[in-house]
Design a protein around this motif. Structure first.
Motif, PDB file in Angstrom:
ATOM      1  N   ILE A 135     -67.987 -36.573 -38.926  1.00 19.80           N
ATOM      2  CA  ILE A 135     -68.642 -36.092 -37.719  1.00 19.80           C
ATOM      3  C   ILE A 135     -70.078 -36.607 -37.715  1.00 19.80           C
ATOM      4  CG2 ILE A 135     -69.431 -34.070 -36.417  1.00 19.80           C
ATOM      5  CD1 ILE A 135     -67.133 -32.498 -37.648  1.00 19.80           C
ATOM      6  N   VAL A 136     -70.512 -37.148 -36.591  1.00 15.35           N
ATOM      7  CA  VAL A 136     -71.888 -37.633 -36.418  1.00 15.35           C
ATOM      8  C   VAL A 136     -72.399 -37.113 -35.085  1.00 15.35           C
ATOM      9  CG1 VAL A 136     -73.346 -39.669 -36.112  1.00 15.35           C
ATOM     10  CG2 VAL A 136     -71.502 -39.714 -37.791  1.00 15.35           C
ATOM     11  N   THR A 157     -62.371 -30.107 -43.059  1.00 18.87           N
ATOM     12  CA  THR A 157     -62.288 -31.462 -43.616  1.00 18.87           C
ATOM     13  C   THR A 157     -63.530 -32.304 -43.335  1.00 18.87           C
ATOM     14  OG1 THR A 157     -61.130 -32.169 -41.605  1.00 18.87           O
ATOM     15  CG2 THR A 157     -59.767 -31.488 -43.477  1.00 18.87           C
ATOM     16  N   ALA A 158     -64.434 -31.840 -42.481  1.00 15.92           N
ATOM     17  CA  ALA A 158     -65.688 -32.555 -42.209  1.00 15.92           C
ATOM     18  C   ALA A 158     -66.715 -31.548 -41.722  1.00 15.92           C
ATOM     19  CB  ALA A 158     -65.484 -33.660 -41.171  1.00 15.92           C
ATOM     20  N   LEU A 159     -67.990 -31.811 -42.055  1.00 13.98           N
ATOM     21  CA  LEU A 159     -69.074 -30.890 -41.686  1.00 13.98           C
ATOM     22  C   LEU A 159     -70.333 -31.688 -41.388  1.00 13.98           C
ATOM     23  CD1 LEU A 159     -70.024 -27.603 -43.503  1.00 13.98           C
ATOM     24  CD2 LEU A 159     -71.760 -29.361 -43.171  1.00 13.98           C
ATOM     25  N   TYR A 160     -71.058 -31.261 -40.357  1.00 10.41           N
ATOM     26  CA  TYR A 160     -72.321 -31.909 -39.986  1.00 10.41           C
ATOM     27  C   TYR A 160     -73.248 -30.839 -39.408  1.00 10.41           C
ATOM     28  CZ  TYR A 160     -75.590 -35.273 -37.936  1.00 10.41           C
ATOM     29  OH  TYR A 160     -76.718 -35.984 -37.615  1.00 10.41           O
ATOM     30  N   TYR A 161     -74.532 -30.934 -39.751  1.00  9.77           N
ATOM     31  CA  TYR A 161     -75.523 -29.993 -39.220  1.00  9.77           C
ATOM     32  C   TYR A 161     -76.501 -30.736 -38.325  1.00  9.77           C
ATOM     33  CZ  TYR A 161     -79.465 -26.695 -39.126  1.00  9.77           C
ATOM     34  OH  TYR A 161     -80.479 -25.862 -38.726  1.00  9.77           O
ATOM     35  N   ASP A 162     -76.594 -30.337 -37.070  1.00 13.66           N
ATOM     36  CA  ASP A 162     -77.559 -30.901 -36.126  1.00 13.66           C
ATOM     37  C   ASP A 162     -78.832 -30.070 -36.231  1.00 13.66           C
ATOM     38  OD1 ASP A 162     -79.119 -31.533 -33.838  1.00 13.66           O
ATOM     39  OD2 ASP A 162     -77.331 -32.255 -32.803  1.00 13.66           O
ATOM     40  N   ILE A 210     -73.970 -26.224 -36.423  1.00 14.00           N
ATOM     41  CA  ILE A 210     -73.089 -26.802 -37.435  1.00 14.00           C
ATOM     42  C   ILE A 210     -71.788 -27.192 -36.756  1.00 14.00           C
ATOM     43  CG2 ILE A 210     -71.782 -26.347 -39.549  1.00 14.00           C
ATOM     44  CD1 ILE A 210     -73.979 -24.397 -40.368  1.00 14.00           C
ATOM     45  N   TYR A 211     -71.352 -28.419 -37.018  1.00 13.99           N
ATOM     46  CA  TYR A 211     -70.085 -28.894 -36.478  1.00 13.99           C
ATOM     47  C   TYR A 211     -69.101 -29.069 -37.632  1.00 13.99           C
ATOM     48  CZ  TYR A 211     -73.425 -30.209 -32.841  1.00 13.99           C
ATOM     49  OH  TYR A 211     -74.432 -30.186 -31.905  1.00 13.99           O
ATOM     50  N   TRP A 231     -70.632 -24.185 -34.362  1.00 16.43           N
ATOM     51  CA  TRP A 231     -71.164 -22.902 -34.825  1.00 16.43           C
ATOM     52  C   TRP A 231     -72.654 -22.868 -34.513  1.00 16.43           C
ATOM     53  CZ3 TRP A 231     -67.355 -19.937 -37.285  1.00 16.43           C
ATOM     54  CH2 TRP A 231     -66.205 -20.630 -37.670  1.00 16.43           C
ATOM     55  N   SER A 232     -73.090 -21.921 -33.693  1.00 18.62           N
ATOM     56  CA  SER A 232     -74.495 -21.877 -33.315  1.00 18.62           C
ATOM     57  C   SER A 232     -74.892 -20.477 -32.905  1.00 18.62           C
ATOM     58  CB  SER A 232     -74.771 -22.858 -32.171  1.00 18.62           C
ATOM     59  OG  SER A 232     -74.268 -22.350 -30.944  1.00 18.62           O
TER      60      SER A 232
END
Length: 455
Positions: free
Chosen positions: A91-92, A430-435, A441-442, A453-454
Motif C-alpha cells: 500500500i502506498v 497482509t499490508a500496512l501503511y500510515y499516512d 492507517i491503511y 482507520w482514522s
C-alpha cells in the motif's frame, strides 16, 4: 514509502526482493538513506510531549472506510488470475490517493476525497505489476511490471504523474529505462534520499546509476566480479566475489562513481557470510556461527559482539541520525547501537508474521514510532479469537503507546457497505501503511480489501 529493489523472477509475484532506505527530510538530500525501510529518528527535545501527543493521535481511531480491489466486471479482459481475489501485498499513499497492489499483480487507485476507486493502473490486459514507488521529486508514481507476452521474465518501469491518475488517466505516463535489459536476475532499485536509481543488467553484468529527478544516466559499473551493491548515504559499497580468507570491498561516491576506498576484509575460512552491510562509516559483517564484527572503515577499529548476544536477524532497519538500528528476529524487534549494545527491547510488539513482512511495518518520518501488525496477548486472544492488533510503540523506550484491537472497537456500528466487521478487518492483515499528513492507517487483507482507520 520506501526505496525498493525489485528483481525479476520467472513467475509473477514471487521472489520480491525489497531493500528500503531512509525517508528523506523536507530540506532535500541529507546525508542519510534507508536500509530495508528508510527512516531516521529525530532528536526532538520534548520527548515526553511527543509520546503523549502520539497517544492522543491514535486514541480515537476507528474503522472508517473500506475499498475493494476486486471487480470481475471491469477486469473481464485481463489475465485469469487478475480476475480473482488476491491478498494486498503493498500500500502506498500519495496526497489524497491510496494505491493498493494485490499479489496477483493488480493495482488499484482510490480517492480519499470521494472514497471511490479512481482506476486500475494495469495498462494492458497482460500486465502484472510487481511493485510501486512514489517519486516525490516530480510527484509521480513509478510502477514496475512484468508481462505475459514476455513470459513474465523482464521488468518494465513506467512513470505517471499523480495528477493524471487523479483524473483517471493512468495511460498518460511514459516508460523508463527502455534501453536496459532487466531480465532475471536483473533488478531496479529506487533510492530517493540520494536521488538515484540503480539498475542491474545480468545479460552484460553492468550496473547503471540514473538520476531520480530526470532519469538521465550518470555512470556505469562494469565488473563481473561484483557480487552485490549496497547503497548508503552518499556512498555505495561494492562487495566482490570472496576469496577463501577475505572479501574484496570498494566504497564509491554515489554521485559520480569515484572510488573512495578499496580494502579486503578478513573472513573465517569455510564459513558462509550471513550478511555484509555498510552504514555511513560502519561496516557490519556476520558469518555463520561467528561473532558480529563492526568495522569503522575510517580508522580500521574493530568491535566484536558475541554470537550469543547478537544472532543473525531476518531484517534490519537503520536509523542514521542517532546511529542506531533495529533488528527483527523470531517476530521480535530490538534496537542496537554501533558499539554492539542492546538499547531497547519492546514490551508489547510481537509481530504477527514470522518472516518480518516489512509491508506490515511502518516507521514514522520523525523516527519516534513503529507501527506494526502484531499478535494479540493471551488475554486478547482468548476474548477476540485469532485476531491481531495494530500496535504503535515508541522506538527509544519500547513502550506500547496505543493499540487498535477488536475489543476496543466492538461497539462501533458495522456499516452496511462494508464486507468486513472490525474483527474481520484485523484478521490476517497482509499490508500496512500510515499516512502521516492525514493521520490515517491503511491496511490490506487476504480478500483484497483495503481498510481506512482514522479519527
Amino acid at each position: 514509502m520506501e526505496g525498493r529493489r525489485i528483481s525479476v523472477s520467472p513467475r509473477p509475484c514471487s521472489g520480491r526482493r525489497i531493500l528500503a532506505r531512509k525517508r528523506p527530510r523536507a530540506d532535500g538530500f541529507v546525508n542519510s538513506v534507508k536500509k530495508l525501510q528508510r527512516r531516521e529518528i529525530s532528536s526532538k527535545r520534548d520527548r515526553a510531549f511527543s509520546m503523549s501527543n502520539a497517544q492522543e493521535r491514535f486514541r480515537n481511531i476507528r474503522l472508517q472506510e473500506e475499498f475493494d480491489t476486486h471487480d470481475p466486471k471491469e477486469l473481464w479482459s485481463q489475465l485469469p488470475f487478475l480476475r480473482k481475489r488476491s491478498k494486498i501485498i503493498e500500500i502506498v499513499a500519495a496526497r489524497d490517493i491510496v494505491f493498493a497492489l494485490a499479489q496477483s499483480g493488480l493495482c488499484a487507485a482510490f480517492s480519499r476525497e470521494t472514497n471511490q476507486r479512481i482506476c486500475f493502473l494495469n495498462g494492458s490486459p497482460d500486465e502484472v505489476i510487481r511493485s510501486l514507488f512514489y517519486n516525490k521529486n516530480n510527484d509521480s508514481l513509478i510502477t514496475v511490471s512484468v508481462y505475459a507476452s514476455e513470459n513474465f521474465s523482464s521488468l518494465k518501469c513506467r512513470t505517471t504523474r499523480i495528477e493524471y491518475i487523479r483524473r483517471g488517466m493512468p495511460d498518460a505516463g511514459f516508460p523508463l529505462f527502455e534501453s536496459e535489459s532487466l531480465k532475471w536476475p536483473g533488478f531496479v532499485e529506487f533510492d530517493d534520499v540520494n536521488g538515484k536509481v540503480l539498475t542491474y543488467s545480468a545479460q552484460d553484468s553492468i550496473y547503471k546509476v540514473f538520476d531520480l529527478k530526470n532519469y538521465t544516466l550518470l555512470y556505469s559499473i562494469s565488473d563481473k566480479n561484483v557480487q552485490e551493491i549496497k547503497i548508503s548515504p552518499g556512498i555505495m559499497l561494492l562487495i566482490f566475489n570472496r576469496n577463501n580468507s577475505y572479501v574484496p570491498l570498494k566504497i564509491l561516491s554515489i554521485e559520480d562513481g569515484t572510488v573512495l576506498k578499496s580494502f579486503n576484509h578478513l573472513l573465517h575460512r569455510n564459513k558462509k557470510v550471513d550478511f555484509i552491510e555498510q552504514f555511513n562509516e560502519k561496516l557490519l559483517v556476520k558469518q555463520e556461527n561467528e561473532n558480529l564484527q563492526i568495522l569503522d572503515v575510517r580508522n580500521s577499529q574493530l568491535t566484536e559482539v558475541s554470537r550469543t548476544e547478537f544472532m543473525t536477524p531476518s531484517a534490519f532497519i537503520f536509523l542514521y541520525e542517532l546511529q542506531l538500528f533495529l533488528t527483527f528476529r523470531n517476530r521480535s524487534v530490538a534496537v542496537w547501537n554501533f558499539r554492539g549494545e542492546l538499547v531497547t527491547s519492546f514490551e508489547d510488539h510481537l509481530l504477527w508474521h514470522p518472516d518480518c513482512n516489512t509491508n506490515n511495518i511502518y516507521i514514522t518520518s520523525d523516527q519516534d514510532l513503529i507501527i506494526s501488525y502484531c499478535k494479540a496477548d493471551a488475554d486478547e486472544s482468548s476474548s477476540e479469537g485469532n485476531v491481531g492488533s495494530i500496535n504503535i510503540s515508541n522506538i527509544l523506550t519500547g513502550k506500547c503507546l496505543a493499540k487498535i484491537r477488536a475489543s476496543n472497537l466492538s461497539k462501533c456500528p458495522r456499516s452496511y457497505k462494508f464486507r468486513n466487521t472490525v474483527a474481520e478487518a484485523l484478521d490476517d492483515i497482509t499490508a500496512l501503511y500510515y499516512d502521516e499528513d492525514r493521520n490515517e492507517i491503511y491496511t490490506g487483507n487476504r480478500q483484497g480489501l483495503v481498510h481506512v482507520w482514522s479519527n
